[in-house]
Structure formats: structure tokens, C-alpha cells
Scaffold this motif. Sequence first.
Motif, PDB file in Angstrom:
ATOM      1  N   CYS A 104       0.852  -1.199   0.000  1.00  0.00           N
ATOM      2  CA  CYS A 104       0.000   0.000   0.000  1.00  0.00           C
ATOM      3  C   CYS A 104       0.882   1.241   0.000  1.00  0.00           C
ATOM      4  O   CYS A 104       1.389   1.660   1.049  1.00  0.00           O
ATOM      5  CB  CYS A 104      -0.933   0.001   1.208  1.00  0.00           C
ATOM      6  N   THR A 109      -4.784   3.079  -3.099  1.00  0.00           N
ATOM      7  CA  THR A 109      -4.667   1.661  -2.743  1.00  0.00           C
ATOM      8  C   THR A 109      -5.340   1.398  -1.405  1.00  0.00           C
ATOM      9  O   THR A 109      -6.054   0.399  -1.240  1.00  0.00           O
ATOM     10  CB  THR A 109      -3.192   1.240  -2.678  1.00  0.00           C
ATOM     11  N   LEU A 110      -5.131   2.267  -0.452  1.00  0.00           N
ATOM     12  CA  LEU A 110      -5.737   2.103   0.871  1.00  0.00           C
ATOM     13  C   LEU A 110      -7.259   2.033   0.760  1.00  0.00           C
ATOM     14  O   LEU A 110      -7.902   1.159   1.370  1.00  0.00           O
ATOM     15  CB  LEU A 110      -5.308   3.268   1.766  1.00  0.00           C
TER      16      LEU A 110
END
Length: 308
Positions: A104, A109-110
Amino acid sequence: MSDDGARTVRAGRRSVEIRRPGKVLFPGGRDAAQYTKGDLVDYHRAVAPFMLPHLRGRPLMLDRRPDGVGGPAFMQKNTPDGYPDWITRAEVGKEGGTVTHTVCDDTATLLYLVDQASITLHRWQSRTARIDRPDRLVFDLDPAGDDFETVREAARLLRGLLDELELPSAPMTTGSRGLHVVVPLSATQDFDEVRAFAHDVAGTLAAAHPGRLTTAARKKDRRGRLYLDVQRNAYAQTAVAPYTVRALPGAPVAVPVSWEQLDDPGLHARRWTVEDAVAQARTDPWAGLPRRGRALGPARRRLAGLRG
């Protein structure tokens, strides 16, 4: 929110689609609030500036709960083929093959991982650039019951020993029952060396306080004592990431704290939730940790002197 129940969230240069943001992931109850996937998205957007420095470049293991915390759970190491190509991957060696972990590196992405109902992010102690050289050492203070006072006492004792070894350290609530005490390293020793050192530190402390502390891995051998767990310092082992949510009622969060906060009588392992963890993050509780980690050679020599 569109007609199909999806929500599009902007994260830097990317837009992330959040499906079914109204889906309840934390059902709530008499003493716990209810939280939806959308609530977790909002929390992670807010905490990302504080959380991402602890995630970037590190392989992850994901605790996923597609039906919420009351449903089935599975731990995901391999990155599914369907994940977007802009998400960083790390192919890491294991016995008999490799594992392609998710990494991440950014807010997008998180948020994508939240959309996948990844409740808790577990991180490696090393980064992909030097995968066999950890830059974090973690002591997991695991109490026999839900008695945080024993955890507080053990953390103070451990800090005292680490201070004697001239190693900086910082505590973090786990969001469950205990604390992690983290030591930044220079990434010059391999996992076996780091774990051996951690084992010797824990053994020294347990020997000095045999009625309160133990290094016994089997629960039946602990006899009510707090367990000083150093197993997270082995290759391919993970620990919960700072500011990650735990799959427990009320959505508690693993939160870095200062040593001064350890004296707060209101402190406990589930003190912060998604409601107030960002406010704690803004206080920069680990500001006292040096930017550069320490090599273990000098500390190992000091420990040998203490052990006689």
C-alpha cells in the motif's frame, strides 16, 4: 452516490469506486457503535497521511471480512489477479516458491483495500527494497486477561531495559488487549539476528520479573503472567499496522501513543476507534523517535554485560 449503490472517491490522481458503501461492516450493539463500509472509507481518507508512512514499501497481509466482522474471515497474502495494475505488488520468497503480496503505497490503494472489506492491515517488519533486513523490532505485550494495568507495568519495565541498552522505543495500542513496543532499526541485521536479540531482551526481562512476565509460547505454561511475544520478528511474520482498524465491536484502532500517555489512567488497548483515532494521529505521538534506526551490535554488547 449513484443509483447502483456505488460511490466514487477521489484519491490523488485516481478515482476509486466504493461498492455498497452503506453495507454494515460493524453491526454495533449495546456498547458499540455501528459502522458501514462508507464510514471506514471516510476514516481511511482522513488517516491516510499518518498511516501511509508506516505502510509504504512493506508487504501486507490482509484480514478481510466481506460479510462484516460477524461473518467469515480470511487472511489474504497473495494479491488477486483482479486487483488494478496500478496497485504495487511485491513477489517475496517463501519455502517452495513465492508469494505476491500487496503493498500500500498511496491513498487510492488504501481505499481500494477498504472496498475489498480489508478490515485490518498486517505489515512486514522489513521493506521490499531490503526484504531480508527488518527496520522494525516489535515486542508484543500479551496479557493473560483483559487487564491493561499489567500491560502498562510491563511496558514501563521494557522501556527501562531498552533505555539501558540505548535503544529508542515507542508504544502502540493494539486495538485488542495489549501493546506493541516498537524499536526502529538500521536494517543491517537479518531476521534471525533481530529475533534472537529480541528473544534475549525478553528473556532477560522475564528472568528479572518471573512472577509477572514470561516468554512461554504455550498458554498453559504462562500461569497468568503477561507473555512477551517476539515471534513477529521472524521472516514473513507480520504485526498490525499503526492506525489500522481491528475486527472487534466498535471498530477499535491500533494507535501509536507517547510514553507520557502511558500514565493516563484512561488509557487501554481499545481506547481509540475510527471516531477519534485521527485526532490522536495529529498529535504526532512518535515525534520523539529518531528518523534513523539503530544497529543492534552495541545494544547486544550492553545486554551481554547486563546478563553477565
